[in-house]
Design an enzyme around this catalytic site. Structure first.
Site, mmCIF file in Angstrom:
data_model
loop_
_atom_site.group_PDB
_atom_site.id
_atom_site.type_symbol
_atom_site.label_atom_id
_atom_site.label_comp_id
_atom_site.label_asym_id
_atom_site.label_seq_id
_atom_site.Cartn_x
_atom_site.Cartn_y
_atom_site.Cartn_z
ATOM 1 N N ASN A 172 0.915 -1.243 0.057
ATOM 2 C CA ASN A 172 -0.050 0.100 -0.075
ATOM 3 C C ASN A 172 0.813 1.305 0.027
ATOM 4 O O ASN A 172 1.984 1.468 0.738
ATOM 5 C CB ASN A 172 -0.927 0.081 1.209
ATOM 6 C CG ASN A 172 -1.584 1.352 1.345
ATOM 7 O OD1 ASN A 172 -2.642 1.539 0.716
ATOM 8 N ND2 ASN A 172 -1.290 2.246 2.222
ATOM 9 N N GLU A 173 0.774 2.181 -0.937
ATOM 10 C CA GLU A 173 1.318 3.315 -1.045
ATOM 11 C C GLU A 173 2.732 3.458 -0.725
ATOM 12 O O GLU A 173 3.230 4.289 0.236
ATOM 13 C CB GLU A 173 0.781 4.342 -0.081
ATOM 14 C CG GLU A 173 -0.836 4.750 -0.110
ATOM 15 C CD GLU A 173 -1.456 5.692 0.533
ATOM 16 O OE1 GLU A 173 -0.860 6.201 1.450
ATOM 17 O OE2 GLU A 173 -2.771 6.090 0.166
ATOM 18 N N GLU A 292 -8.178 3.501 -3.604
ATOM 19 C CA GLU A 292 -8.663 4.556 -2.461
ATOM 20 C C GLU A 292 -9.209 5.803 -3.198
ATOM 21 O O GLU A 292 -8.556 6.540 -4.184
ATOM 22 C CB GLU A 292 -7.545 4.751 -1.409
ATOM 23 C CG GLU A 292 -7.269 3.670 -0.636
ATOM 24 C CD GLU A 292 -6.137 4.027 0.470
ATOM 25 O OE1 GLU A 292 -6.148 5.021 0.974
ATOM 26 O OE2 GLU A 292 -5.330 3.152 0.881
#
Length: 495
Positions: A172-173, A292
């Protein structure tokens, strides 16, 4: 305001609308899990500890792919902490949100929730502080038949049949300096490629989402994506992009024009995918996973202070926020050929369409556009020809007062419209060039007294969707008057 004409042709299709663009996101953050979907102490708790009132509201949104367990939380999460007897699971201090995590809700509870709700599981592995091997082991736990270590562990925990989780995110990210385990693009690419290889060796049928640029504002934007896609290669089925927007300047007209920027972000990411495919001379291209997205700018509380289920980023949404959420959905539909998955972040309490207060539940404004679109999502996206008045926004350039998207399904046309004008009604004419419009099947309209109008526990119905039937049909065309600051969704019958 001068009239707006929308021209459509059922053969001018963008692509099939993937139902997974109506996905959600459940992270171990704040009160999203505990006091959100899972609260055994609530008067609404079912036999599994899930809040039946929350689940009833979420069913109205008809969500598809549900991303879990994060988010930033994923980069410090070790999935073995969340399986097995609850009284033996460790309580840990998680570092992403500085909160206490008791691990009462883990993989097995998440899968049970997905099955109850009809959600497609979508798991984010830990490529921050975790290892590629740990990610592979999680795939075995979820997807492999008994007979090996982690599959046997699942069986011992009460689930002999594999879960069949098909969607997996490779971290994630990871481009963000705030992320646990953040590394430069080339180092993440190596880690992601190693994990992807082992995960697909464990189950060749899974689909993988590589971490793309999580914001357009970082200096690595686009270059990160090129490096990652070139190295991970055909092991990546999708690349992720994230976007949070807000009205920090207090300028409603400018804020509602942010859809220009969302369109551009999608088109730039798609261009990166196409470039890498051409450079690698590959037959396979990566599609986009917008895993997201939401409005988030008012509540910036992200430090849990060492507490269990702290109140973090519990945004209060108003009418203009609901119009922007509709704008995201317009953009996903208009880019149905490349956006295959999208996850509203998040689903309850944390920047969410639903909030709980004790045993009470509140439906926020952004709930309604999602519900209106999701009810009419089946079919093929059509190219929208739009002519009408426009305005120049301060930040995002020129936009039409009317935002629009359309989905065609046999003898039905689903049309979605947003009037961005602050004070003028939009006169709209709809012309389907190769078909005649025979009638209105159903419609919904969302508006409110002003741009800042919001719902509260004391006044829960200030902004909400209501049935809409003010569509006139004549000579095979449709016309309507759309109030200022409103979203309409309706289904027309075609001859």
């Amino acid at each position: 305001m001068e009239p707006t004409t929308i021209t459509l042709h059922t053969r001018f299709q963008v692509g099939a609308v993937d139902p997974r663009i109506f996905g959600g996101f459940l992270e171990h953050m704040g009160r999203a899990v505990y006091e959100g979907v899972y609260d055994p102490t609530s008067a609404h708790a079912d036999e599994h500890g899930f809040r039946s009132d929350v689940l009833a509201a979420l069913r109205r949104l008809n969500m598809t792919a549900m991303r879990y367990p994060g988010g930033n939380f994923a980069s410090g999460y070790h999935w073995l902490d969340g399986v097995g007897p609850r009284d033996r699971r460790p309580t840990v201090r998680e570092l992403a949100w500085q909160s206490i995590e008791p691990n009462r809700f883990g993989t097995d509870e998440y899968i049970r929730l997905c099955r109850i709700m009809g959600w497609q599981p979508m798991i984010t592995v830990n490529l921050g502080t975790g290892t590629p091997e740990e990610a592979r082991n999680w795939v075995e736990y979820c997807n492999c038949p008994p007979g090996t270590r982690y599959a046997d562990l699942r069986a011992a925990n009460g689930s002999p049949d594999p879960y069949g989780v098909r969607l997996w995110c490779l971290g994630n990210e990871m481009d963000g300096p705030w992320q646990l385990g953040h590394v430069p693009a080339d180092q993440y690419a190596i880690r992601a490629q190693q994990a992807a290889k082992m995960m697909k060796d464990a189950d060749p049928g899974i689909e993988l989402v590589a971490c793309g640029s999580c914001t357009t504002g970082l200096p690595t934007y686009m270059e990160w994506d090129r490096v990652v896609l070139e190295y991970v290669g055909d092991l990546a089925d999708y690349i992720s992009l994230h976007r949070y927007v807000g009205n920090r300047g207090g300028d409603t007209a400018d804020y509602l024009a942010v859809t220009n920027s969302v369109d551009r972000q999608i088109e730039e990411m798609d261009a990166a995918c196409r470039f890498v495919q051409a450079r690698r001379r590959s037959k396979k291209r990566a599609f986009l996973c917008f895993d997201e997205w939401n409005v988030w700018y008012k509540n910036q509380e992200t430090d849990g202070g060492g507490k269990f289920a702290p109140h973090l980023i519990e945004e209060v949404y108003n009418l203009e926020d609901a119009l922007v959420v509709a704008g995201f959905l317009h953009s996903f539909i208009r880019h149905a050929d490349v956006v295959k998955i999208a996850n509203l972040a998040q689903i309850v309490n944390v920047i969410a369409p639903i909030q709980t207060r004790g045993d009470d539940l509140l439906i926020q404004t952004i709930f309604y556009p999602f519900e209106m679109f999701a009810r009419r999502r089946d079919g093929h996206s059509l190219r929208v020809g739009l002519s009408g008045p426009s305005y120049e926004s301060k930040t995002y350039g020129r936009v039409h007062f009317l935002d629009a998207s359309a989905i065609h399904a046999g003898d039905r046309l689903h049309l979605f419209l947003t009037n961005r004008s602050l004070d003028q009604t939009a006169s709209v004419r709809v012309d389907v060039a190769d078909r005649e419009i025979a009638g209105l099947l159903d419609g919904d309209l969302l508006t409110g007294p002003d741009a800042r109008a919001a719902n509260s526990c004391e006044q829960p119905e200030v902004v909400m969707a209501r049935p809409y039937s003010e569509v006139r049909i004549a000579s095979g065309k449709a016309s309507l008057e759309l109030p200022p600051l409103s979203v309409a969704a309706f289904t027309l019958r075609l001859t």
